[in-house]
Design an enzyme around this catalytic site. Structure first.
Site, PDB file in Angstrom:
ATOM      1  N   GLY A 142      42.261  27.202  50.757  1.00 50.77           N
ATOM      2  CA  GLY A 142      41.163  26.323  51.143  1.00 50.77           C
ATOM      3  C   GLY A 142      40.920  25.276  50.068  1.00 50.77           C
ATOM      4  O   GLY A 142      41.850  24.845  49.378  1.00 50.77           O
ATOM      5  N   HIS A 185      34.662  33.270  41.387  1.00 52.33           N
ATOM      6  CA  HIS A 185      33.236  33.555  41.513  1.00 52.33           C
ATOM      7  C   HIS A 185      33.076  35.069  41.352  1.00 52.33           C
ATOM      8  O   HIS A 185      33.923  35.833  41.815  1.00 52.33           O
ATOM      9  CB  HIS A 185      32.728  33.091  42.885  1.00 52.33           C
ATOM     10  CG  HIS A 185      31.266  33.359  43.135  1.00 52.33           C
ATOM     11  ND1 HIS A 185      30.296  33.182  42.172  1.00 52.33           N
ATOM     12  CD2 HIS A 185      30.614  33.791  44.253  1.00 52.33           C
ATOM     13  CE1 HIS A 185      29.107  33.482  42.691  1.00 52.33           C
ATOM     14  NE2 HIS A 185      29.272  33.868  43.945  1.00 52.33           N
TER      15      HIS A 185
END
Length: 331
Positions: free
Chosen positions: A26, A108
């Protein structure tokens, strides 16, 4: 002052005889994969069979493998999938192939910090989190620059975990701009708070409420759109370029006076108290539990809210106005 690290502090050679698997293609995935490849690192992309991203990755000259095979072949596995799918993909396609000496990486800390992914003790676990969207990570790299990154170490089994993380950051261009060391907890909690209270939740609600207030008072929706949404970018650009002082130096005295005297009435002590409550919900894991349950139920609240927000009048007004902006038509 926290220490920043740059190109000279990181050794890219640590990745040169390794295979790095980028799981996902992505926004961040495509940038990491292409930047690493152009830095001389052996990169493979892990995607599920039938993914629409397969032809995109292959046309960019990247080797694509099924996720499980990519995890099996790789020395470093960077998971760049949405938070809500990481646990399932990890358990089924990645965990079986983690053995001693490998490194598991994230951009993350959500799934590690909140215990959704529990890696085996014999692997390194690190994070490299660019502080910008993937297209910016890619574009700045191509321009010979970079986007600042955070990096953190959760497990350092090999004794090279920190050096590997810094090498990875260098490979995607982060050390050109500077990288800052943090922890998985600190990155996760501050990132969630920033998104909810300021960057996404705070700003979008402020924009909509300002727009609604003007329209309810009888002003033209188009003027309300310009004043409460369109000009946000102009102000934010000034803030990013030189802080709040730069913005205030660039606006009129009238605007500056209104800033000082009315701003604290909008973002009041009640707002600060609610921000503290939001932060407490993040720190305690309450938000994470709520979000995990939302996804286990099929994301019904997210889908219905997304539909409702898309029907807000500010979206209709904005769509018509943006169609008249010639400078927006370049894309």
């Amino acid at each position: 002052m926290a220490q920043m690290y740059y190109d000279q502090d990181a050794n890219l050679d640590l990745l040169m005889d390794k295979t790095v698997a980028i799981i996902g293609f992505g926004s961040q995935g495509h940038a990491h994969a292409l930047n690493l490849k152009e830095s001389g690192v052996n990169v493979i992309v892990g995607l599920y069979e039938g993914s629409k991203s397969i032809p995109k990755a292959e046309s960019a000259g990247l080797t694509v493998k099924p996720v499980a095979e990519a995890a099996q072949l790789a020395d470093v596995i960077m998971v760049l999938l949405p938070d809500e799918v990481q646990k399932t993909v990890y358990k089924q396609k990645i965990e079986p192939y983690l053995n001693s000496g490998k490194a598991l990486a994230f951009a993350h800390g959500f799934n590690i910090h909140f215990g959704q992914v529990i890696p085996p003790a014999e692997v390194d676990v690190f994070m490299v989190a660019p502080k910008g969207p993937g297209h910016l990570v890619r574009r700045t790299y191509q321009q010979g620059q970079g986007v600042p990154c955070l990096f953190a170490i959760f497990q350092d089994e090999t004794g090279q975990g920190r050096d590997r993380a810094m090498a990875y950051a260098k490979g995607i261009g982060g050390t050109r701009a500077g990288i800052l060391e943090t922890t998985f907890r600190e990155e996760t909690e501050t990132d969630l708070f920033g998104e909810q209270a300021v960057l996404c939740g705070g700003i979008s609600q402020l924009i909509k409420t300002g727009f609604e207030t003007l329209v309810e008072a009888g002003y033209q929706p188009e003027l309300a759109y310009f004043e409460c949404l369109h000009e946000v970018k102009l102000i934010v650009d000034l803030v990013v370029e030189g802080g709040l002082a730069n913005m205030r130096n660039s606006i009129s005295n009238t605007a500056e006076y209104g800033d000082y005297t009315r701003g604290p009435r909008v973002v009041s002590e009640d707002t600060r108290a609610e921000m503290r409550k939001i932060l407490s919900e993040i720190q305690s894991g309450e938000f994470a539990r709520e979000y995990v349950l939302e996804n286990q139920s099929g994301g019904s609240m997210l889908r219905s809210t997304r539909r409702r927000e898309a029907e807000h009048s500010i979206e209709e007004v904005g769509k018509d106005l943006r169609a008249m902006f010639s400078w927006l038509k370049k894309d």
